[in-house]
Scaffold this active site. Structure first.
Site, PDB file in Angstrom:
ATOM      1  CB  THR A   1      86.021  63.011  48.213  1.00  0.00           C
ATOM      2  OG1 THR A   1      87.101  62.814  47.321  1.00  0.00           O
ATOM      3  CG2 THR A   1      84.766  63.444  47.481  1.00  0.00           C
TER       4      THR A   1
ATOM      5  CD1 TRP B   1      87.897  66.043  57.016  1.00  0.00           C
ATOM      6  CD2 TRP B   1      89.844  66.379  55.944  1.00  0.00           C
ATOM      7  NE1 TRP B   1      88.661  66.882  57.787  1.00  0.00           N
ATOM      8  CE2 TRP B   1      89.866  67.103  57.159  1.00  0.00           C
ATOM      9  CE3 TRP B   1      90.966  66.421  55.114  1.00  0.00           C
ATOM     10  CZ2 TRP B   1      90.963  67.868  57.545  1.00  0.00           C
ATOM     11  CZ3 TRP B   1      92.054  67.181  55.504  1.00  0.00           C
ATOM     12  CH2 TRP B   1      92.048  67.893  56.707  1.00  0.00           C
TER      13      TRP B   1
ATOM     14  CG  HIS C   1      85.596  60.937  42.450  1.00  0.00           C
ATOM     15  ND1 HIS C   1      86.098  61.829  43.358  1.00  0.00           N
ATOM     16  CD2 HIS C   1      85.562  59.733  43.092  1.00  0.00           C
ATOM     17  CE1 HIS C   1      86.343  61.209  44.498  1.00  0.00           C
ATOM     18  NE2 HIS C   1      86.022  59.941  44.369  1.00  0.00           N
TER      19      HIS C   1
ATOM     20  CE1 TYR D   1      93.412  64.980  52.836  1.00  0.00           C
ATOM     21  CE2 TYR D   1      95.660  65.744  53.202  1.00  0.00           C
ATOM     22  CZ  TYR D   1      94.634  64.861  53.483  1.00  0.00           C
ATOM     23  OH  TYR D   1      94.826  63.856  54.395  1.00  0.00           O
TER      24      TYR D   1
ATOM     25  CB  THR E   1      85.462  66.596  60.539  1.00  0.00           C
ATOM     26  OG1 THR E   1      86.015  67.886  60.872  1.00  0.00           O
ATOM     27  CG2 THR E   1      83.957  66.681  60.516  1.00  0.00           C
ATOM     28  CB  SER E   2      90.353  65.259  63.728  1.00  0.00           C
ATOM     29  OG  SER E   2      89.898  64.255  64.616  1.00  0.00           O
ATOM     30  CG  PHE E   3      93.274  60.754  59.813  1.00  0.00           C
ATOM     31  CD1 PHE E   3      92.916  60.338  58.535  1.00  0.00           C
ATOM     32  CD2 PHE E   3      94.070  59.899  60.579  1.00  0.00           C
ATOM     33  CE1 PHE E   3      93.325  59.116  58.023  1.00  0.00           C
ATOM     34  CE2 PHE E   3      94.488  58.677  60.073  1.00  0.00           C
ATOM     35  CZ  PHE E   3      94.113  58.288  58.803  1.00  0.00           C
TER      36      PHE E   3
HETATM   37  P1  A3P Z   1      95.582  58.884  52.538  1.00  0.00           P
HETATM   38  O1  A3P Z   1      95.397  57.664  51.693  1.00  0.00           O
HETATM   39  O2  A3P Z   1      96.756  59.708  52.118  1.00  0.00           O
HETATM   40  O3  A3P Z   1      95.590  58.585  53.999  1.00  0.00           O
HETATM   41  P2  A3P Z   1      88.984  60.599  49.339  1.00  0.00           P
HETATM   42  O4  A3P Z   1      87.987  60.752  50.405  1.00  0.00           O
HETATM   43  O5  A3P Z   1      88.951  61.662  48.298  1.00  0.00           O
HETATM   44  O6  A3P Z   1      88.986  59.213  48.780  1.00  0.00           O
HETATM   45  O7  A3P Z   1      90.425  60.820  50.014  1.00  0.00           O
HETATM   46  C1  A3P Z   1      90.945  59.864  50.887  1.00  0.00           C
HETATM   47  C2  A3P Z   1      92.169  60.444  51.557  1.00  0.00           C
HETATM   48  O8  A3P Z   1      91.752  61.423  52.531  1.00  0.00           O
HETATM   49  C3  A3P Z   1      92.946  59.392  52.321  1.00  0.00           C
HETATM   50  O9  A3P Z   1      94.309  59.831  52.298  1.00  0.00           O
HETATM   51  C4  A3P Z   1      92.333  59.508  53.701  1.00  0.00           C
HETATM   52  O10 A3P Z   1      93.109  58.974  54.736  1.00  0.00           O
HETATM   53  C5  A3P Z   1      92.222  61.022  53.808  1.00  0.00           C
HETATM   54  N1  A3P Z   1      91.265  61.458  54.840  1.00  0.00           N
HETATM   55  C6  A3P Z   1      90.035  60.984  55.093  1.00  0.00           C
HETATM   56  N2  A3P Z   1      89.499  61.617  56.147  1.00  0.00           N
HETATM   57  C7  A3P Z   1      90.408  62.520  56.561  1.00  0.00           C
HETATM   58  C8  A3P Z   1      90.452  63.478  57.629  1.00  0.00           C
HETATM   59  N3  A3P Z   1      89.431  63.626  58.457  1.00  0.00           N
HETATM   60  N4  A3P Z   1      91.560  64.239  57.750  1.00  0.00           N
HETATM   61  C9  A3P Z   1      92.605  64.106  56.907  1.00  0.00           C
HETATM   62  N5  A3P Z   1      92.631  63.211  55.884  1.00  0.00           N
HETATM   63  C10 A3P Z   1      91.547  62.428  55.724  1.00  0.00           C
END
Ligand code: A3P
Length: 345
Positions: free
Chosen positions: A72, A74, A155, A239, A273-275
């Site tokens: 979400t 991301w 959600h 995802y 916007t990368s992790f």
């Molecule tokens: P993990 O717990 O597997 O690392 P949400 O935003 O729906 O709560 O989802 C959170 C999940 O998305 C987490 O997964 C988080 O690390 C991952 N996430 C957040 N930003 C991201 C990004 N830019 N790229 C990839 N995954 C990301």
């Protein structure tokens, strides 16, 4: 209690509630289950349900709809940036995404515990909400007061939102494979003081496959959205696909949103916007503004909100028995639905 959506909400009680409250110390105000659908939500949902359901959306709104932990945040950052910050020079871009892209159903989460709610969000949005009415829901008022174009997170499943949602706004539905979701959700529930999960992984997998976690049933969430995937105002996103090729998915989003970005802009946004980049900005922000909502011991040991950010990190973390439970449950639920996940990239 009958809701405007037509669902009937019944409080969980007896041993079922007692067990959940032993494992999730944060659910001090209980939980409700809705019929039809079997949706499990924190008790205070009933206070906000009709306000959310009756929310009228604007034509330019984009609603990002997900079961928790499917990517979400991301997607919010990607979409907000594509629409508002294509050249990465927006003065408000460093404010956490929750202040720029409101989480419309989060008021119930702020009020689900026995203690007073934290007002971190309120501090971030003082310019938009200088004088909010605490009784009307901060997230709801933020959503209502945010200038267009709005990028809104939920959600909740489609059936708990206004029935003309897809006629008015654009919806981006993000899905993620259940094995990564269960581990990400477990981590989230341990990390957040407001949820305070103290049970085991074994129990958590059981809660998941028995449809007892909030915002579930997981498959029902998908069952409502998947048949709408070809609606012109619906964009269905996995995802795992974003992870495999973020720029290709952003190009599809560009067409869906009508943002008309250049290759170069998309390239830069994919990097921004990368992790790693999002994690770094989050750390920078919370270095200056203490994040009081997280359990520090969990963060130190297992990571913070930005935990792994991978597709397939469940491998080696689930026992054979846990995997079998999820596989059986998946098989049973996908026979008719026909959705297929990638479990790693
Ligand atoms: P993990 O717990 O597997 O690392 P949400 O935003 O729906 O709560 O989802 C959170 C999940 O998305 C987490 O997964 C988080 O690390 C991952 N996430 C957040 N930003 C991201 C990004 N830019 N790229 C990839 N995954 C990301």
């Amino acid at each position: 209690m009958r809701l405007a959506s037509g669902h009937v909400a019944v409080q969980l009680h007896g041993e079922e509630l007692a067990k959940i409250q032993r494992d999730f110390a944060g659910f001090g105000k209980g939980l409700v289950r809705l019929t039809p659908g079997g949706w499990v939500l924190p008790g205070p949902f009933t206070k906000y349900a009709d306000k959310i359901y009756n929310t009228k959306f604007h034509e330019g709104d984009v609603v990002i709809m997900t079961y928790p932990k499917c990517g979400t945040t991301w997607t919010q950052e990607v979409v907000w940036t594509m629409r508002n910050n294509p050249n990465l020079d927006h003065p408000k871009a460093s404010i956490p995404i929750k202040a720029r892209s409101p989480f419309i159903d989060s008021d119930m989460l702020m009020h689900m515990g026995k203690g007073a709610p934290r007002n971190e969000l309120l501090e971030m949005v003082r310019d938009i909400l200088p004088d909010p009415d605490p009784d009307k829901g901060i997230a709801l008022q933020l959503t209502a007061n945010l200038p267009d174009p709005r990028t809104i997170k939920t959600h909740l499943p489609l059936s708990l939102m206004t029935p003309d949602l897809l006629d008015t706004a654009k919806v981006i539905y993000v899905a993620r494979n259940p094995k990564d979701v269960v581990l990400s959700f477990l981590h989230h529930c341990r990390l957040m003081k407001s949820v305070d999960y103290v049970g085991s992984l074994e129990q958590y997998v059981d809660y998941f496959v028995q449809d007892q976690l909030i915002y579930g049933p997981y498959w029902e969430h998908l069952r409502e959205a998947w048949p709408q995937r070809d609606h012109p105002n619906m964009h269905f996103l996995f995802y795992e696909d974003m992870k495999a090729n973020p720029k290709a998915e952003m190009k599809k989003l560009d067409r869906f949103l009508g943002t008309n970005l250049t290759e170069e802009q998309l390239e830069k946004i994919a990097h921004y916007t990368s992790f790693e980049e999002m994690k770094k900005r989050d750390e920078d922000y919370y270095e200056k503004n203490a994040n009081k909502g997280l359990k520090q011991e969990v963060k130190t040991k297992e990571g913070g909100f930005y935990r792994k950010g991978e597709a397939g990190s469940w491998k080696g973390r689930l026992t054979e028995m846990q995997e079998a439970k999820i596989d059986d449950w998946t098989k049973k639920n996908t026979v008719e639905l026909g959705i297929k996940f990638k479990y790693s990239v």
